[in-house]
Design a protein around this motif. Sequence first.
Motif, PDB file in Angstrom:
ATOM      1  N   GLU A  79       0.995   6.096  53.979  1.00  0.00           N
ATOM      2  CA  GLU A  79       1.979   6.425  52.946  1.00  0.00           C
ATOM      3  C   GLU A  79       1.418   7.424  51.938  1.00  0.00           C
ATOM      4  O   GLU A  79       2.053   8.423  51.604  1.00  0.00           O
ATOM      5  CB  GLU A  79       2.453   5.152  52.246  1.00  0.00           C
ATOM      6  CG  GLU A  79       3.201   4.203  53.186  1.00  0.00           C
ATOM      7  CD  GLU A  79       3.871   3.060  52.451  1.00  0.00           C
ATOM      8  OE1 GLU A  79       4.475   3.312  51.398  1.00  0.00           O
ATOM      9  OE2 GLU A  79       3.788   1.925  52.933  1.00  0.00           O
ATOM     10  N   LYS A  96      10.777   5.460  48.865  1.00  0.00           N
ATOM     11  CA  LYS A  96       9.834   4.741  49.713  1.00  0.00           C
ATOM     12  C   LYS A  96       9.323   5.704  50.764  1.00  0.00           C
ATOM     13  O   LYS A  96      10.114   6.349  51.464  1.00  0.00           O
ATOM     14  CB  LYS A  96      10.518   3.537  50.377  1.00  0.00           C
ATOM     15  CG  LYS A  96       9.562   2.607  51.110  1.00  0.00           C
ATOM     16  CD  LYS A  96      10.313   1.372  51.636  1.00  0.00           C
ATOM     17  CE  LYS A  96       9.335   0.385  52.262  1.00  0.00           C
ATOM     18  NZ  LYS A  96      10.034  -0.823  52.763  1.00  0.00           N
ATOM     19  N   ASP A 129       9.341   3.295  55.881  1.00  0.00           N
ATOM     20  CA  ASP A 129      10.049   2.061  56.204  1.00  0.00           C
ATOM     21  C   ASP A 129       9.780   1.762  57.673  1.00  0.00           C
ATOM     22  O   ASP A 129      10.330   2.413  58.567  1.00  0.00           O
ATOM     23  CB  ASP A 129      11.552   2.217  55.956  1.00  0.00           C
ATOM     24  CG  ASP A 129      12.329   0.935  56.269  1.00  0.00           C
ATOM     25  OD1 ASP A 129      11.706  -0.037  56.753  1.00  0.00           O
ATOM     26  OD2 ASP A 129      13.549   0.915  56.046  1.00  0.00           O
ATOM     27  N   ASN A 130       8.914   0.785  57.912  1.00  0.00           N
ATOM     28  CA  ASN A 130       8.500   0.428  59.272  1.00  0.00           C
ATOM     29  C   ASN A 130       9.022  -0.951  59.647  1.00  0.00           C
ATOM     30  O   ASN A 130       8.466  -1.612  60.524  1.00  0.00           O
ATOM     31  CB  ASN A 130       6.965   0.465  59.351  1.00  0.00           C
ATOM     32  CG  ASN A 130       6.472   0.503  60.780  1.00  0.00           C
ATOM     33  OD1 ASN A 130       7.113   1.067  61.661  1.00  0.00           O
ATOM     34  ND2 ASN A 130       5.325  -0.122  61.028  1.00  0.00           N
ATOM     35  N   SER A 131      10.082  -1.378  58.995  1.00  0.00           N
ATOM     36  CA  SER A 131      10.564  -2.755  59.163  1.00  0.00           C
ATOM     37  C   SER A 131      11.411  -2.946  60.409  1.00  0.00           C
ATOM     38  O   SER A 131      11.665  -4.089  60.807  1.00  0.00           O
ATOM     39  CB  SER A 131      11.369  -3.175  57.926  1.00  0.00           C
ATOM     40  OG  SER A 131      12.476  -2.308  57.737  1.00  0.00           O
ATOM     41  N   HIS A 132      11.867  -1.849  61.021  1.00  0.00           N
ATOM     42  CA  HIS A 132      12.721  -1.973  62.203  1.00  0.00           C
ATOM     43  C   HIS A 132      12.148  -1.144  63.353  1.00  0.00           C
ATOM     44  O   HIS A 132      12.778  -0.215  63.854  1.00  0.00           O
ATOM     45  CB  HIS A 132      14.153  -1.516  61.881  1.00  0.00           C
ATOM     46  CG  HIS A 132      14.835  -2.355  60.852  1.00  0.00           C
ATOM     47  ND1 HIS A 132      14.780  -2.065  59.504  1.00  0.00           N
ATOM     48  CD2 HIS A 132      15.565  -3.496  60.980  1.00  0.00           C
ATOM     49  CE1 HIS A 132      15.468  -2.986  58.836  1.00  0.00           C
ATOM     50  NE2 HIS A 132      15.956  -3.862  59.706  1.00  0.00           N
ATOM     51  N   GLN A 133      10.925  -1.491  63.751  1.00  0.00           N
ATOM     52  CA  GLN A 133      10.296  -0.755  64.850  1.00  0.00           C
ATOM     53  C   GLN A 133      11.157  -0.858  66.110  1.00  0.00           C
ATOM     54  O   GLN A 133      11.742  -1.905  66.375  1.00  0.00           O
ATOM     55  CB  GLN A 133       8.902  -1.325  65.125  1.00  0.00           C
ATOM     56  CG  GLN A 133       7.871  -0.972  64.084  1.00  0.00           C
ATOM     57  CD  GLN A 133       6.464  -1.366  64.531  1.00  0.00           C
ATOM     58  OE1 GLN A 133       6.246  -1.915  65.614  1.00  0.00           O
ATOM     59  NE2 GLN A 133       5.484  -1.101  63.683  1.00  0.00           N
ATOM     60  N   THR A 190      11.261   4.060  63.021  1.00  0.00           N
ATOM     61  CA  THR A 190      10.522   4.347  61.802  1.00  0.00           C
ATOM     62  C   THR A 190      11.258   5.384  60.959  1.00  0.00           C
ATOM     63  O   THR A 190      11.791   6.363  61.493  1.00  0.00           O
ATOM     64  CB  THR A 190       9.120   4.876  62.154  1.00  0.00           C
ATOM     65  OG1 THR A 190       8.453   3.898  62.962  1.00  0.00           O
ATOM     66  CG2 THR A 190       8.306   5.141  60.900  1.00  0.00           C
ATOM     67  N   LYS A 191      11.267   5.178  59.645  1.00  0.00           N
ATOM     68  CA  LYS A 191      11.855   6.153  58.726  1.00  0.00           C
ATOM     69  C   LYS A 191      10.814   6.572  57.695  1.00  0.00           C
ATOM     70  O   LYS A 191      10.105   5.721  57.139  1.00  0.00           O
ATOM     71  CB  LYS A 191      13.081   5.576  58.024  1.00  0.00           C
ATOM     72  CG  LYS A 191      14.289   5.372  58.927  1.00  0.00           C
ATOM     73  CD  LYS A 191      15.491   4.899  58.132  1.00  0.00           C
ATOM     74  CE  LYS A 191      16.715   4.753  59.036  1.00  0.00           C
ATOM     75  NZ  LYS A 191      17.908   4.289  58.275  1.00  0.00           N
ATOM     76  N   PRO A 242       3.078   2.731  63.421  1.00  0.00           N
ATOM     77  CA  PRO A 242       4.239   3.616  63.428  1.00  0.00           C
ATOM     78  C   PRO A 242       3.876   5.035  63.850  1.00  0.00           C
ATOM     79  O   PRO A 242       2.771   5.502  63.618  1.00  0.00           O
ATOM     80  CB  PRO A 242       4.688   3.600  61.965  1.00  0.00           C
ATOM     81  CG  PRO A 242       3.416   3.434  61.198  1.00  0.00           C
ATOM     82  CD  PRO A 242       2.578   2.503  62.043  1.00  0.00           C
TER      83      PRO A 242
END
Length: 678
Positions: A52, A70, A73-77, A80-81, A489
């Motif tokens: 980051e 942010k 955002d790696n919460s929904h592999q 990745t955003k 990610p």
Amino acid sequence: MHSSLRRFNFRLAISQPRAVIRRLASSSAEKGTYLPPTSYEEDYRWSLSDPESFWAAQANQLDWHKKWNKVLDNSHQPFTKWFVGGELNVCYNALDRHVYDGRGDRVALIYDSPVTGTKKKYTYEELLDEVQSFAGVLKRHGVKKGDRVLLYMPMIPEAIVAMLASARLGAVHIVVFGGFASKELAVRINHSEPRVIVTASAGVEPTRVIDYKPILDQAIELSDSKPQNVIIYQRPGYGKVKFQSGRDLDWDSEMAKSSGNVDPVPVEAHHPLYILHTSGTTGQPKGVVRPSGGYAVVLPWSMYRVYGIKPGETWWASSDLGWVVGHSYICYGPLLAGLTSVLYEGKPVGTPDAGQFFRLVSEHNVSMFFTAPTALRAIRQYDPDCVEGNKYEMKNLRVIHSAGEHLDYETRLWAQKEHTFNVPVLDHWWQTESGWPICAPCLGYQDANWNPPKDTSGLPVPGWNVQVLNDKGGQTESGELGRIVIKLPLPPGALSTFWQSDERFANTYFQQYQGYYDTMDAGARLEDGEISVMSRVDDVINVAGHRISGGALEEALLEHHVVVDCAIIGVPDSLKGHVPVAICVLRNDFTGDTKQVSAELIKLVREHVGAVAVLKKIIFVPKLPKTRSGKIARNTLSAMADSKPFQIPVTIEDSSVFPVILEEMKKAGLALKAELPK
């Protein structure tokens, strides 16, 4: 200052995520350039331990309309955003930013077309003028943020203008090779549903002129999705096309009506910049989606860090705009970095001779260029002693970067010779999906005493956590052939999904190795951490239980002084499972006995790879079937040799070689039941 520009409020005071953001500390420093850090090792560790802060530091070099809230955002592999909540415009950062910072008179683009005898230069200010005018054309015909614009164009400046104009409006562009067949073009039109299609009257090839309009008209007729308008650039000297009333528009007439004063539209960082369809698709294509923010951040960084080129220098990528190289390193990367980019409408040989690469480097003072090994092999095949090349002086050239296929030792050695290019030739590796290099020598970190790697693709580039795994998913030993994967990610700039197909995206790359992106390439990690990328996983041949890289066999074959190109394919064998077959191209001036060459090649393979390779059949052909990016159609050749049904890939540059290869295969006892597709 550009008379028609109004300063857009993209400047922000962004707090620094790290105490010091490295930038050029010399009197020639300019915004958007970067200092060589303490070491590659420091940056690589930083990029993996705290991605980051690492990428935020690079992102601060751009102009943002709105700061991200942010970084990652790696919460929904694997979705990745990067730079979540941030907004910017890629066209603004590629053009307006440089003009506003006083570099508008720097040359942005050099167009060189030996097939038409045309040369032209555009400064950043002039290119911005053109882009703003065409953005006005698109806007007047209803193109807005999120709409798709499909480009069916040759290698001409208008293609880059259309790409940047689409990005200026927040539209998503889809570049399709000029001359692509109607059926495949229709598939891409159906898939992307463009509001507007931009084309040209003709493409100029070494031996023919291709009329684009009939091909495009047929593609639109075949497609369920119909564009609102088709904008046609009529190339001078190549005739006028017939317009369809109510749909077709003339480029020049529309540009004359444009106000030319179009503000850049800010888009979210994850907003698609473009869709790029992967090569060789049939049926529903895979449309790689490239997110705007991360891509804009990594490309200029890669120009300085990976390739080692400096602001103001001239850079050339010898590719087509339809490939990822054209997107990343003809259009967006060089312009985001403030470089001069060369757009070349020609071939390594035949337009008109094998000296054109040398001429272009000399004439335009190119400091570095990017090419595929197949281009170097073509020059070597037609002019092995560099008679044409020696007509030109290349005082500014420092290095050649090579990718697209494995760079073999003999081709590298030939290209580096004093009578040839006389500079280091550096191999590196990446993919359409990655969008920028995964492994490379990272020239921007090196000092004058650095010795480049000779037989690998270099070290993993900061941001890429590269692993080599065996069949059981464990780490390979040093030098052991395995599958190359990337631990998630993925860094900024990598693909975010497939267009309208998230499930297919997840299933294609992330099913077999949980938590990793599967590159589907085979290679080995060496003791010093460098990665040797040998071939696609599909090109690994199992011979009597031994896994042999086709790339390793090709490397051995290319050591022979008369072999300038080759492909290894695997064919079924009742005893050993599979055995390798070599398809070789010899120097044009070869007049000897091919039986003697075959015996020498078999000996070379035994010496370099071992007896297990059991190379017995060698076929000689005038050239290999390759895509425009230089990739050899090995899977197609394997299917032919095994008499399996096959289709000629739509991206093959010259399909006329297939009948010749099929005939030679049959003489060698292969492909006995194979037939060319109708």
